[in-house]
Design an enzyme around this catalytic site. Sequence first.
Site, PDB file in Angstrom:
ATOM      1  N   SER A  32       0.830  -1.212   0.000  1.00  0.00           N
ATOM      2  CA  SER A  32       0.000   0.000   0.000  1.00  0.00           C
ATOM      3  C   SER A  32       0.863   1.260   0.000  1.00  0.00           C
ATOM      4  O   SER A  32       0.337   2.370   0.010  1.00  0.00           O
ATOM      5  CB  SER A  32      -0.941   0.005   1.215  1.00  0.00           C
ATOM      6  N   ASN A 119      -2.205  -2.425  13.267  1.00  0.00           N
ATOM      7  CA  ASN A 119      -3.663  -2.204  13.236  1.00  0.00           C
ATOM      8  C   ASN A 119      -4.068  -0.938  13.981  1.00  0.00           C
ATOM      9  O   ASN A 119      -4.858  -0.148  13.479  1.00  0.00           O
ATOM     10  CB  ASN A 119      -4.383  -3.426  13.821  1.00  0.00           C
ATOM     11  N   HIS A 165     -39.585  24.272 -11.066  1.00  0.00           N
ATOM     12  CA  HIS A 165     -39.666  23.447 -12.293  1.00  0.00           C
ATOM     13  C   HIS A 165     -38.885  24.077 -13.449  1.00  0.00           C
ATOM     14  O   HIS A 165     -39.171  23.823 -14.607  1.00  0.00           O
ATOM     15  CB  HIS A 165     -41.125  23.226 -12.733  1.00  0.00           C
ATOM     16  N   SER A 286     -13.598  26.102 -28.013  1.00  0.00           N
ATOM     17  CA  SER A 286     -13.746  24.847 -28.732  1.00  0.00           C
ATOM     18  C   SER A 286     -12.656  24.775 -29.789  1.00  0.00           C
ATOM     19  O   SER A 286     -12.265  25.797 -30.352  1.00  0.00           O
ATOM     20  CB  SER A 286     -15.127  24.797 -29.387  1.00  0.00           C
ATOM     21  N   LYS A 292     -17.406  29.494 -29.533  1.00  0.00           N
ATOM     22  CA  LYS A 292     -17.807  28.899 -28.246  1.00  0.00           C
ATOM     23  C   LYS A 292     -16.992  29.386 -27.066  1.00  0.00           C
ATOM     24  O   LYS A 292     -15.815  29.677 -27.170  1.00  0.00           O
ATOM     25  CB  LYS A 292     -17.691  27.361 -28.319  1.00  0.00           C
ATOM     26  N   ASN A 294     -16.927  27.748 -23.300  1.00  0.00           N
ATOM     27  CA  ASN A 294     -17.527  26.615 -22.582  1.00  0.00           C
ATOM     28  C   ASN A 294     -17.259  26.663 -21.081  1.00  0.00           C
ATOM     29  O   ASN A 294     -16.163  27.013 -20.663  1.00  0.00           O
ATOM     30  CB  ASN A 294     -16.989  25.293 -23.151  1.00  0.00           C
ATOM     31  N   GLU A 299     -18.627  22.244 -15.333  1.00  0.00           N
ATOM     32  CA  GLU A 299     -19.024  20.880 -15.696  1.00  0.00           C
ATOM     33  C   GLU A 299     -18.183  19.841 -14.957  1.00  0.00           C
ATOM     34  O   GLU A 299     -18.677  18.781 -14.556  1.00  0.00           O
ATOM     35  CB  GLU A 299     -18.902  20.689 -17.212  1.00  0.00           C
ATOM     36  N   TYR A 326      -9.684  -6.365  12.548  1.00  0.00           N
ATOM     37  CA  TYR A 326      -9.079  -5.890  11.305  1.00  0.00           C
ATOM     38  C   TYR A 326      -9.096  -6.960  10.224  1.00  0.00           C
ATOM     39  O   TYR A 326      -8.852  -8.137  10.493  1.00  0.00           O
ATOM     40  CB  TYR A 326      -7.628  -5.464  11.575  1.00  0.00           C
ATOM     41  N   LYS A 334      -8.144   3.922   2.191  1.00  0.00           N
ATOM     42  CA  LYS A 334      -7.459   5.219   2.037  1.00  0.00           C
ATOM     43  C   LYS A 334      -7.674   5.874   0.689  1.00  0.00           C
ATOM     44  O   LYS A 334      -7.926   7.084   0.608  1.00  0.00           O
ATOM     45  CB  LYS A 334      -5.960   5.037   2.288  1.00  0.00           C
TER      46      LYS A 334
HETATM   47  N1  ARG Z   1      -1.106  -1.259   5.368  1.00  0.00           N
HETATM   48  C1  ARG Z   1      -2.080  -1.741   6.292  1.00  0.00           C
HETATM   49  C2  ARG Z   1      -3.384  -0.979   6.108  1.00  0.00           C
HETATM   50  O1  ARG Z   1      -3.354   0.073   5.559  1.00  0.00           O
HETATM   51  C3  ARG Z   1      -1.604  -1.573   7.695  1.00  0.00           C
HETATM   52  C4  ARG Z   1      -2.240  -2.505   8.649  1.00  0.00           C
HETATM   53  C5  ARG Z   1      -1.667  -3.873   8.473  1.00  0.00           C
HETATM   54  N2  ARG Z   1      -2.174  -4.769   9.451  1.00  0.00           N
HETATM   55  C6  ARG Z   1      -2.127  -6.077   9.287  1.00  0.00           C
HETATM   56  N3  ARG Z   1      -2.657  -6.809  10.203  1.00  0.00           N
HETATM   57  N4  ARG Z   1      -1.592  -6.627   8.228  1.00  0.00           N
HETATM   58  O2  ARG Z   1      -4.455  -1.426   6.474  1.00  0.00           O
END
Ligand code: ARG
Length: 468
Positions: A32, A119, A165, A286, A292, A294, A299, A326, A334
Site C-alpha cells: 500500500s 492495526n 420546475h 472549442s 464557443k 464553454n 461541468e 481488522y 485510504k
Molecule cells: N497497510 C495496512 C493498512 O493500511 C496496515 C495494517 C496492516 N495490518 C495487518 N494486520 N496486516 O491497512
Amino acid sequence: MSDETSKVEAQRTWGGRFGGSPAELMTRINASIGFDKRLWREDITASKAHAGMLRDQGIIGLDDAAAILDGLDQIAAEYERDGVPERAELEDIHMTVEHRLGELIGAAAGRLHTARSRNDQVATDFRIWVRTSCETAVQAIQGLQGVLVARADEHAETVMPGFTHLQVAQPVTLGHHLMAYYEMLRRDVSRFADARARMNENPLGAAALAGTGFDLDREATAKALGFERPTANSLDSVSDRDFALDYLSAAVQCSLHLSRLAEELIIWASPQFGFVKLSDQFSTGSSIMPQKRNPDAAELVRGHSGRILGCLTSLMVTMKGLPLAYSKDMQDDKEPVFEAFDLLMLSLEALAGMVETITFVPERMRAAAEHGYSTATDLADWLVREADVPFREAHHITGRAVKLAEERGCQLDALPLDDLKAIDARIDQRVFDVLSVDASVRSRTSYGGTAPARVREQIAKAKAELGR
Ligand code: ARG
C-alpha cells in the site's frame, strides 16, 4: 533480487515463522506504500507520541527512546526533502519508516513497536489525517462562502426570476439566490465539524485487537496527539472506519451543493439565458467552433460530485461485510478518501474562482423576470389583502388576468385598469404598485424572504459568522 532486497526479505516483520519469500505477485497485491505514503507525517507524529509514552512509563529505556525520537525527526527531514521511497517489499508507510529507523539507529529501532500493532497504528495515522482534512475542508468552504457573500452584497437589489420546475415563478434578488448557497455551505461546515468532533478519540494502544499487557498510558498519547480521550474498546478501535465514512458523507453532501451551483452557472452561461458571462480564466474555447465559450470548470465540478459519491459507496461496500476486528480489505479505505479529498478541494477552489470572476448581466435577468408573469402571485395577494377576496378565488381572478395579458402579448402591469376591472370590479389603481418586479421583491419581507432589506440582514449575519 538485489542484496538489499534480500536483506529486507529476511527481516520482514513477520518473517520469523516463514521459510520462503512471498511471490512477486503477493508482494504487489499486498503493498500500500504507493498511496499510504501520504500518511508519513501522521505516522511519524504518532510514533513519536508512542515512543515518548513508552519511555515515560518505563517500558523502554531513556537512551533508546532518545535515539528513536531523533531518528524519527531525521526521517521526517529526509521525507520532507526527498519524498518517501517506495519499496513494495516494505509494504506500507509504517514498515517503510520503521525500516529506515533501523538503518539509522540500529537495534533500538525494534523497540518502537512494543505494545503496538500496525492495526492501531494505521487507525491512528488515518484518523489524524482525516481530522486535519475536516479542518481543511471547512477553510475551503468558508473561502467559497466569502466569495458568495461578497457577490450577494453587490447584487442585493438585482432582480432575477426565481424558478420552480425551471419555469419562471416569482421575482427574487440575485443576492438572495447566492445566499441560498451560503446556507447550504453553512450546513456543510457544521457536518465537517460534527464529524471531526465525533472522530476525535485515540485508537493508539488498542494494539492488534485485544489491548496489551504493557502498562500503557493511553490518556498521555491521546493528549499528545490532540485527541479528546482514548477509544473505549480495542476491537472497535482497530476495525472502526466510521470516521472516514463520516468525512466522505460530509464531502458527498458538500459536493452535491457544489454540483447544483455549477449546474446553475452552466445554465445561466448559455446564450439562451445569458444571465452571466464566464471570465476568460474559467472558460475554455472549442477546437472547432470559434464562437464557443464553454463552462468546463463548472461541468467538471458537476462531474466530480459523482466521483466523490463513488468514493463513499466504495468504502461503505468495503466495510459492510467485515467481521471484527481488522481485515486487509480495510487497506482499501485510504484511496477513496484521498480521492474525495482532492476532488472536493479542487471543486471548492474552482467554484470560488468562477463566482469571484463571473460577470452577472442584470438586464437579462430583469427581462427574464418581467417576462413570465412572475408577479401574478402579487396580484392574487393584493386581492386578498386589499379586497378581502379568499385566496383561491383571487388565484382564479389572477389566472384570467394572465390569460388576457397572454392574448394581448403584454405584461400584467401593461394591462389597462379598465380591462382589469372588467375581470373583477374590486381591482383599482393601487394594484399597479405591486405588479412591477421591483415592488414584488420589495414586498417579500417575511423572515428569510427575498426583499433586499432582508437579504442585507442575512449578508450582515454571514459576514459576522465568517469574521469579515
Ligand atoms: N497497510 C495496512 C493498512 O493500511 C496496515 C495494517 C496492516 N495490518 C495487518 N494486520 N496486516 O491497512
